[in-house]
Design a protein around this motif. Structure first.
Motif, PDB file in Angstrom:
ATOM      1  N   UNK A 159     -48.855 -57.878  -2.341  1.00 43.29           N
ATOM      2  CA  UNK A 159     -48.285 -58.060  -3.679  1.00 43.29           C
ATOM      3  C   UNK A 159     -46.863 -57.513  -3.755  1.00 43.29           C
ATOM      4  N   UNK A 160     -46.668 -56.327  -3.173  1.00 47.75           N
ATOM      5  CA  UNK A 160     -45.354 -55.683  -3.206  1.00 47.75           C
ATOM      6  C   UNK A 160     -44.344 -56.460  -2.368  1.00 47.75           C
ATOM      7  N   UNK A 161     -44.774 -56.964  -1.219  1.00 49.32           N
ATOM      8  CA  UNK A 161     -43.866 -57.744  -0.367  1.00 49.32           C
ATOM      9  C   UNK A 161     -43.363 -58.980  -1.109  1.00 49.32           C
ATOM     10  N   UNK A 162     -44.271 -59.737  -1.713  1.00 50.98           N
ATOM     11  CA  UNK A 162     -43.875 -60.941  -2.439  1.00 50.98           C
ATOM     12  C   UNK A 162     -42.978 -60.593  -3.622  1.00 50.98           C
ATOM     13  N   UNK A 163     -43.267 -59.516  -4.315  1.00 49.48           N
ATOM     14  CA  UNK A 163     -42.457 -59.097  -5.460  1.00 49.48           C
ATOM     15  C   UNK A 163     -41.049 -58.698  -5.021  1.00 49.48           C
ATOM     16  N   UNK A 209     -37.805 -63.621   6.442  1.00 49.79           N
ATOM     17  CA  UNK A 209     -38.589 -64.593   7.222  1.00 49.79           C
ATOM     18  C   UNK A 209     -39.775 -63.907   7.895  1.00 49.79           C
ATOM     19  N   UNK A 210     -39.510 -62.771   8.512  1.00 50.30           N
ATOM     20  CA  UNK A 210     -40.581 -62.037   9.206  1.00 50.30           C
ATOM     21  C   UNK A 210     -41.594 -61.475   8.210  1.00 50.30           C
ATOM     22  N   UNK A 211     -41.100 -61.009   7.059  1.00 49.80           N
ATOM     23  CA  UNK A 211     -42.005 -60.472   6.036  1.00 49.80           C
ATOM     24  C   UNK A 211     -42.953 -61.547   5.525  1.00 49.80           C
ATOM     25  N   UNK A 212     -42.445 -62.758   5.320  1.00 50.39           N
ATOM     26  CA  UNK A 212     -43.295 -63.860   4.864  1.00 50.39           C
ATOM     27  C   UNK A 212     -44.328 -64.235   5.927  1.00 50.39           C
ATOM     28  N   UNK A 213     -43.922 -64.169   7.184  1.00 49.04           N
ATOM     29  CA  UNK A 213     -44.854 -64.472   8.270  1.00 49.04           C
ATOM     30  C   UNK A 213     -45.972 -63.438   8.343  1.00 49.04           C
ATOM     31  N   UNK A 214     -45.592 -62.160   8.345  1.00 51.99           N
ATOM     32  CA  UNK A 214     -46.599 -61.104   8.438  1.00 51.99           C
ATOM     33  C   UNK A 214     -47.425 -60.993   7.152  1.00 51.99           C
ATOM     34  N   UNK A 215     -46.828 -61.369   6.034  1.00 52.08           N
ATOM     35  CA  UNK A 215     -47.592 -61.420   4.785  1.00 52.08           C
ATOM     36  C   UNK A 215     -48.741 -62.411   4.922  1.00 52.08           C
ATOM     37  N   UNK A 216     -48.440 -63.581   5.451  1.00 52.24           N
ATOM     38  CA  UNK A 216     -49.449 -64.640   5.571  1.00 52.24           C
ATOM     39  C   UNK A 216     -50.539 -64.289   6.575  1.00 52.24           C
ATOM     40  N   UNK A 217     -50.153 -63.611   7.656  1.00 54.67           N
ATOM     41  CA  UNK A 217     -51.128 -63.324   8.708  1.00 54.67           C
ATOM     42  C   UNK A 217     -51.936 -62.051   8.457  1.00 54.67           C
ATOM     43  N   UNK A 218     -51.321 -61.072   7.813  1.00 58.56           N
ATOM     44  CA  UNK A 218     -51.957 -59.752   7.717  1.00 58.56           C
ATOM     45  C   UNK A 218     -51.923 -59.142   6.323  1.00 58.56           C
ATOM     46  N   UNK A 219     -50.710 -58.992   5.774  1.00 57.43           N
ATOM     47  CA  UNK A 219     -50.536 -58.160   4.581  1.00 57.43           C
ATOM     48  C   UNK A 219     -51.149 -58.742   3.317  1.00 57.43           C
TER      49      UNK A 219
END
Length: 313
Positions: free
Chosen positions: A150-154, A132-142
């Motif tokens: 790309x690596x986070x989503x994979x 959940x936190x990874x998806x949030x920080x992915x959207x805002x920053x990563x």
């Protein structure tokens, strides 16, 4: 477009169906396959039907929340890359999108916590909270950073499979536990496939969206390294994936398991070669979108191959 249709478009319902399909096939094909190797008296599948359904709902809620928050922060970029298809701000208010994200994330975590408590396995809620936190920080920053997004989503794509294996984890595992060893081996194969094919698709999508990403200061691979280097990056991973799948099929053919080998040849390996061939010709957003669609179909073919474990025991 009414609000119900807009909501289902916002949460990418076809992708959520894909998650459900993946987890159902793994639960009812892979788990029975590995447990039939167990000695008499070995503990049965821990993830019973009711807990499994709750875990699937948790996965769907977390993924849907991720799609919502991603679109919330991508409104300006999507006005360029996806003109006329922007949901947040046009059909669903921004405030409502934030509330939906919070609600779905909370439901997903609460269900994960319940399942973890029932299985006495708190890795499940912990890692779903990380998701959940990874998806949030992915959207805002990563998402805007070179390769990190790309690596986070994979990794999160692979997590859809890994979490089911984690639910079967036993805290007293001996080195001779054939079931756990077999489960880990198959999980690594399919999670690895999901990770690589998702990474390929994510970089292709970055090439598709390069025009809007440049305008809003993103630092994705196509922007920093250019299309040609990005294509080479994708090509290397396609070759790695195709070679790995081919090696596994050679092993299956030695065991005279023909049908999965033929299936993988025509529905995974051949399409990967097609993508590799057309990748170097692609120049327009439309062409990259076509490649992204084919890669998604390859991912589906790979997941469907788990069905063969139900018939080859």
């Amino acid at each position: 477009m009414n609000s119900v249709i807009a909501f289902f478009k916002l949460i990418r319902w076809p992708n959520l169906v894909f998650i459900v399909l993946t987890q159902f096939i793994f639960r009812f094909s892979i788990l029975p396959f590995v447990y039939q190797k167990a000695d008499p008296g070995y503990e049965s599948i821990k993830l019973n039907h009711s807990l499994f359904i709750l875990l699937v709902i948790a996965s769907v809620c977390i993924a849907a929340a991720g799609y919502i928050i991603n679109d919330y922060f991508d409104v300006n970029i999507d006005q360029i890359n996806k003109a006329g298809k922007v949901i947040v701000g046009n059909f669903i208010r921004k405030r409502s999108a934030i509330l939906l994200h919070a609600l779905l994330s909370l439901v997903g975590f609460a269900l994960s916590l319940y399942v973890g408590k029932q299985l006495h396995n708190y890795y499940i809620p912990f890692f779903n909270l990380v998701a959940i936190l990874a998806l949030l920080f992915y959207s805002t920053t990563f998402k805007k950073k070179l390769l990190v997004g790309n690596i986070i989503i994979s990794l999160l794509t692979a997590w859809v499979i890994v979490i089911l294996a984690l639910a079967e984890f036993r805290f007293r595992i001996s080195s001779s536990d054939v079931v756990w060893q077999e489960l880990i081996k198959i999980t690594i194969i399919y999670a690895g496939f999901a990770f690589i094919i998702s990474l390929i698709r994510e970089v292709i999508k970055d090439m598709e969206d390069v025009r809007g990403d440049i305008r809003y200061g993103c630092t994705t691979m196509p922007i920093l390294w250019g299309l040609q280097v990005s294509k080479m990056f994708i090509a290397v991973w396609i070759i790695v994936l195709a070679s790995s799948v081919t090696a596994i099929q050679f092993y299956a053919l030695q065991l005279r398991i023909w049908v999965p080998g033929i299936y993988c040849l025509f529905f995974i390996i051949a399409p990967l070669i097609w993508v590799l061939f057309h990748l170097y010709k692609a120049k327009t957003s439309k062409q990259f979108h076509q490649l992204s669609t084919v890669v998604k179909l390859i991912m589906l073919s790979g997941i469907l191959s788990m069905v063969f474990f139900k018939f080859f025991r």
